[in-house]
Design an enzyme around this catalytic site. Sequence first.
Site, short mmCIF file in Angstrom:
data_model
loop_
_atom_site.label_atom_id
_atom_site.label_comp_id
_atom_site.label_asym_id
_atom_site.label_seq_id
_atom_site.Cartn_x
_atom_site.Cartn_y
_atom_site.Cartn_z
N HIS A 115 31.41 3.08 -18.04
CA HIS A 115 32.16 4.34 -18.25
C HIS A 115 32.95 4.25 -19.55
O HIS A 115 33.77 5.12 -19.84
CB HIS A 115 33.18 4.54 -17.13
CG HIS A 115 32.60 4.82 -15.78
ND1 HIS A 115 31.46 5.55 -15.57
CD2 HIS A 115 33.05 4.47 -14.54
CE1 HIS A 115 31.21 5.63 -14.26
NE2 HIS A 115 32.17 4.98 -13.63
N SER A 145 35.80 16.67 -9.41
CA SER A 145 35.26 15.47 -8.77
C SER A 145 36.21 14.28 -8.98
O SER A 145 36.45 13.50 -8.06
CB SER A 145 33.88 15.17 -9.37
OG SER A 145 33.29 14.08 -8.72
N ARG A 256 30.26 13.14 -2.50
CA ARG A 256 31.22 14.05 -1.90
C ARG A 256 30.58 15.40 -1.56
O ARG A 256 30.38 15.74 -0.41
CB ARG A 256 32.42 14.23 -2.85
CG ARG A 256 33.59 15.02 -2.28
CD ARG A 256 34.63 15.29 -3.36
NE ARG A 256 34.15 16.13 -4.44
CZ ARG A 256 34.27 17.45 -4.50
NH1 ARG A 256 34.92 18.08 -3.54
NH2 ARG A 256 33.79 18.14 -5.52
N LYS A 257 30.25 16.18 -2.60
CA LYS A 257 29.73 17.53 -2.38
C LYS A 257 28.42 17.74 -3.14
O LYS A 257 27.54 18.46 -2.69
CB LYS A 257 30.79 18.53 -2.84
CG LYS A 257 30.77 19.83 -2.08
CD LYS A 257 32.05 20.61 -2.33
CE LYS A 257 32.01 21.93 -1.60
NZ LYS A 257 33.23 22.71 -1.85
P1 A3P Z 1 31.25 15.67 -6.47
O1 A3P Z 1 32.55 14.97 -6.33
O2 A3P Z 1 31.38 16.96 -7.23
O3 A3P Z 1 30.53 15.84 -5.19
P2 A3P Z 1 29.95 9.37 -10.26
O4 A3P Z 1 28.83 8.68 -9.56
O5 A3P Z 1 29.80 9.38 -11.74
O6 A3P Z 1 31.24 8.90 -9.76
O7 A3P Z 1 29.82 10.93 -9.91
C1 A3P Z 1 30.08 11.36 -8.61
C2 A3P Z 1 29.61 12.79 -8.47
O8 A3P Z 1 28.17 12.83 -8.44
C3 A3P Z 1 30.07 13.37 -7.14
O9 A3P Z 1 30.29 14.76 -7.39
C4 A3P Z 1 28.86 13.13 -6.27
O10 A3P Z 1 28.82 13.90 -5.11
C5 A3P Z 1 27.75 13.48 -7.24
N1 A3P Z 1 26.44 12.99 -6.82
C6 A3P Z 1 26.13 11.75 -6.38
N2 A3P Z 1 24.83 11.68 -6.06
C7 A3P Z 1 24.30 12.90 -6.31
C8 A3P Z 1 22.98 13.45 -6.15
N3 A3P Z 1 21.96 12.74 -5.68
N4 A3P Z 1 22.81 14.76 -6.51
C9 A3P Z 1 23.83 15.49 -6.97
N5 A3P Z 1 25.10 15.02 -7.12
C10 A3P Z 1 25.33 13.74 -6.80
#
Ligand code: A3P
Length: 299
Positions: A115, A145, A256-257
């Site tokens: 990151h 998020s 999460r969503k």
């Molecule tokens: P939300 O909090 O909006 O749901 P990171 O992995 O960089 O921490 O990002 C997390 C975000 O990616 C979260 O968003 C998570 O739900 C979403 N995410 C993870 N897997 C996913 C998938 N297969 N398709 C779409 N979104 C996904």
Amino acid sequence: MAEQTFKENIKSRMEQAKSMKDEDKLYKKDGIFYSTILSPPETLEAMKNFEAREDDVMVVAYPKCGFNWMVGVMRKITTACGITLPERPPLIEFHPPEAQKAVAELKSRRFFGTHMHPDNIPESFKTKKTKMLVIFRNPKDTLVSYYHFMNNNPVLPKAESWDKFFSDFMSGAVPWGSYFDHAVAWEKHIDDPDVMVLTYEELKENLLEGVKKVAEFFSFSLTEEQIKDIAEQSTFKAMQESSQTSHGGFSKVFFRKGEVGDWKNHFSEAQSKQMDEEFKKKLSGTKLGAKLKYDLYCQ
Ligand code: A3P
């Protein structure tokens, strides 16, 4: 450090974080906040000397842009190509100095992620011309998020309130720094042959195409059938369901969503306007700005 020991080490540091005071969970280095527990100064210092290889697979994303999604996709791609990756968390800024020594022993192809701001990615990735997949997401949904992430994991301090977190995000006073600083810096590399930028939204629009692009970029040869299977196993629903195994107690934190547009349930009119102005100031007229399709996803 053996892989299992490294995994246990991260787990125990996460446990340790539960008894830490929020104000001790972050520290600042060169103006950017990092996790005291997972990226202490000695880890970041050792990371500078990380020796990347030309054929390493590197996934880069500002936090909450879909990093774990792409990690899941990459693991499925490599498995389909007969490569067994260690279960080790791929973020190089979480590798304590001993783990960094251990990864030097791993045979190719190795898989990493970060990151970190592009200027703080170890120099060897640039000199070796290691391919980097960079994931971005529209800033409004990224902020939402991130807000939920802060409130649901023990390593980072809780966001005091939505309004406070909004202003921290806008000023870059969040772990790993400012979204816009990262975006402006990546804009300079968007045409580099070793860099491919994909957006969360384009992956949501057409995951099959996304998986294909990722595999081709890293020169993994997959059949149409394999690409289809990987895309099917990488939808939000599929990954959320399997995340109990892949992410244990943190499954709800990372999955999460999984939607585009949740910002509409959080932003006030004024906050939305403030973000629009910041986007205009920093990214309008840029290639990354165009890729993010701000008018479509953030208006
Ligand atoms: P939300 O909090 O909006 O749901 P990171 O992995 O960089 O921490 O990002 C997390 C975000 O990616 C979260 O968003 C998570 O739900 C979403 N995410 C993870 N897997 C996913 C998938 N297969 N398709 C779409 N979104 C996904």
